[in-house]
Design a protein around this motif. Structure first.
Motif, PDB file in Angstrom:
ATOM      1  N   HIS A  26       0.813  -1.216   0.000  1.00 42.94           N
ATOM      2  CA  HIS A  26       0.000   0.000   0.000  1.00 42.94           C
ATOM      3  C   HIS A  26       0.849   1.270   0.000  1.00 42.94           C
ATOM      4  CE1 HIS A  26      -3.646  -2.317   1.848  1.00 42.94           C
ATOM      5  NE2 HIS A  26      -3.223  -2.840   0.718  1.00 42.94           N
ATOM      6  N   GLU A  33      -6.802   6.036  -3.370  1.00 36.29           N
ATOM      7  CA  GLU A  33      -6.822   4.632  -2.952  1.00 36.29           C
ATOM      8  C   GLU A  33      -6.771   4.523  -1.432  1.00 36.29           C
ATOM      9  OE1 GLU A  33      -4.672   2.185  -6.507  1.00 36.29           O
ATOM     10  OE2 GLU A  33      -3.451   3.693  -5.454  1.00 36.29           O
ATOM     11  N   TYR A  35      -7.854   6.764   0.725  1.00 39.31           N
ATOM     12  CA  TYR A  35      -9.131   7.227   1.256  1.00 39.31           C
ATOM     13  C   TYR A  35     -10.223   6.174   1.049  1.00 39.31           C
ATOM     14  CZ  TYR A  35     -12.982  10.258   2.524  1.00 39.31           C
ATOM     15  OH  TYR A  35     -14.083  10.780   3.141  1.00 39.31           O
ATOM     16  N   SER A  36     -10.198   5.528  -0.096  1.00 35.52           N
ATOM     17  CA  SER A  36     -11.161   4.465  -0.366  1.00 35.52           C
ATOM     18  C   SER A  36     -11.020   3.339   0.658  1.00 35.52           C
ATOM     19  CB  SER A  36     -10.962   3.928  -1.782  1.00 35.52           C
ATOM     20  OG  SER A  36     -11.803   2.832  -2.018  1.00 35.52           O
ATOM     21  N   GLN A  37      -9.788   2.967   0.957  1.00 36.81           N
ATOM     22  CA  GLN A  37      -9.552   1.916   1.957  1.00 36.81           C
ATOM     23  C   GLN A  37     -10.003   2.383   3.338  1.00 36.81           C
ATOM     24  OE1 GLN A  37      -8.385  -1.303   1.382  1.00 36.81           O
ATOM     25  NE2 GLN A  37      -9.031  -1.615   3.489  1.00 36.81           N
ATOM     26  N   LEU A  39     -12.443   4.447   4.029  1.00 36.52           N
ATOM     27  CA  LEU A  39     -13.898   4.352   4.071  1.00 36.52           C
ATOM     28  C   LEU A  39     -14.360   2.905   4.219  1.00 36.52           C
ATOM     29  CD1 LEU A  39     -14.959   6.933   1.327  1.00 36.52           C
ATOM     30  CD2 LEU A  39     -14.968   7.219   3.820  1.00 36.52           C
ATOM     31  N   HIS A  40     -13.706   1.993   3.503  1.00 37.56           N
ATOM     32  CA  HIS A  40     -14.041   0.574   3.606  1.00 37.56           C
ATOM     33  C   HIS A  40     -13.802   0.069   5.027  1.00 37.56           C
ATOM     34  CE1 HIS A  40     -14.479  -3.616   2.461  1.00 37.56           C
ATOM     35  NE2 HIS A  40     -13.333  -3.856   3.057  1.00 37.56           N
ATOM     36  N   ASP A  41     -12.665   0.424   5.605  1.00 34.46           N
ATOM     37  CA  ASP A  41     -12.351   0.008   6.974  1.00 34.46           C
ATOM     38  C   ASP A  41     -13.356   0.578   7.973  1.00 34.46           C
ATOM     39  OD1 ASP A  41     -10.173  -1.344   5.965  1.00 34.46           O
ATOM     40  OD2 ASP A  41      -8.694   0.121   6.650  1.00 34.46           O
ATOM     41  N   GLU A  43     -16.486   1.406   7.416  1.00 32.19           N
ATOM     42  CA  GLU A  43     -17.756   0.690   7.254  1.00 32.19           C
ATOM     43  C   GLU A  43     -17.687  -0.678   7.933  1.00 32.19           C
ATOM     44  OE1 GLU A  43     -20.422  -1.237   3.682  1.00 32.19           O
ATOM     45  OE2 GLU A  43     -19.190   0.512   3.229  1.00 32.19           O
ATOM     46  N   PHE A  44     -16.569  -1.361   7.751  1.00 31.80           N
ATOM     47  CA  PHE A  44     -16.372  -2.668   8.384  1.00 31.80           C
ATOM     48  C   PHE A  44     -16.449  -2.546   9.906  1.00 31.80           C
ATOM     49  CE2 PHE A  44     -13.499  -5.734  10.370  1.00 31.80           C
ATOM     50  CZ  PHE A  44     -14.028  -6.932   9.900  1.00 31.80           C
ATOM     51  N   GLN A  47     -19.984  -1.928  11.300  1.00 27.60           N
ATOM     52  CA  GLN A  47     -20.834  -3.114  11.283  1.00 27.60           C
ATOM     53  C   GLN A  47     -20.382  -4.181  12.273  1.00 27.60           C
ATOM     54  OE1 GLN A  47     -23.714  -3.655   9.632  1.00 27.60           O
ATOM     55  NE2 GLN A  47     -23.552  -1.519   9.072  1.00 27.60           N
TER      56      GLN A  47
END
Length: 82
Positions: A26, A33, A35-37, A39-41, A43-44, A47
């Motif tokens: 990375h 890329e 920032y996208s990761q 946001l994904h983290d 969200e994870f 939840q």
């Protein structure tokens, strides 16, 4: 006098100076890329609490099912030995 940190407290991360993670692949990611990761983290993690409760419910159901099957096997074995 020592005061404990507030619950949920963490160090600030300076994204302009520090990588989001320490995965070597990375290191060459662009800001988009990264920032996208991020946001994904996020969200994870958001939840995780409901996912953990759901998973524990499934484990309880399976435990009950295994216990029922074990009781049925024991009952069958006891009946056969009579």
């Amino acid at each position: 006098m020592f005061l404990s940190r507030p619950r949920g407290w963490r160090n600030q991360v300076r994204l302009d100076e520090e990588p989001i993670d320490n995965i070597p692949e990375h290191a060459t990611w662009s800001a988009d890329e990264d920032y996208s990761q991020l946001l994904h983290d996020a969200e994870f993690m958001a939840q995780a609490r409901t996912d953990a409760d759901r998973l524990l419910g499934i484990i309880r159901e399976l435990h009950h099912h295994v216990a029922s099957q074990a009781a049925a096997c024991t009952s069958s074995a006891n009946s056969a030995s009579r």
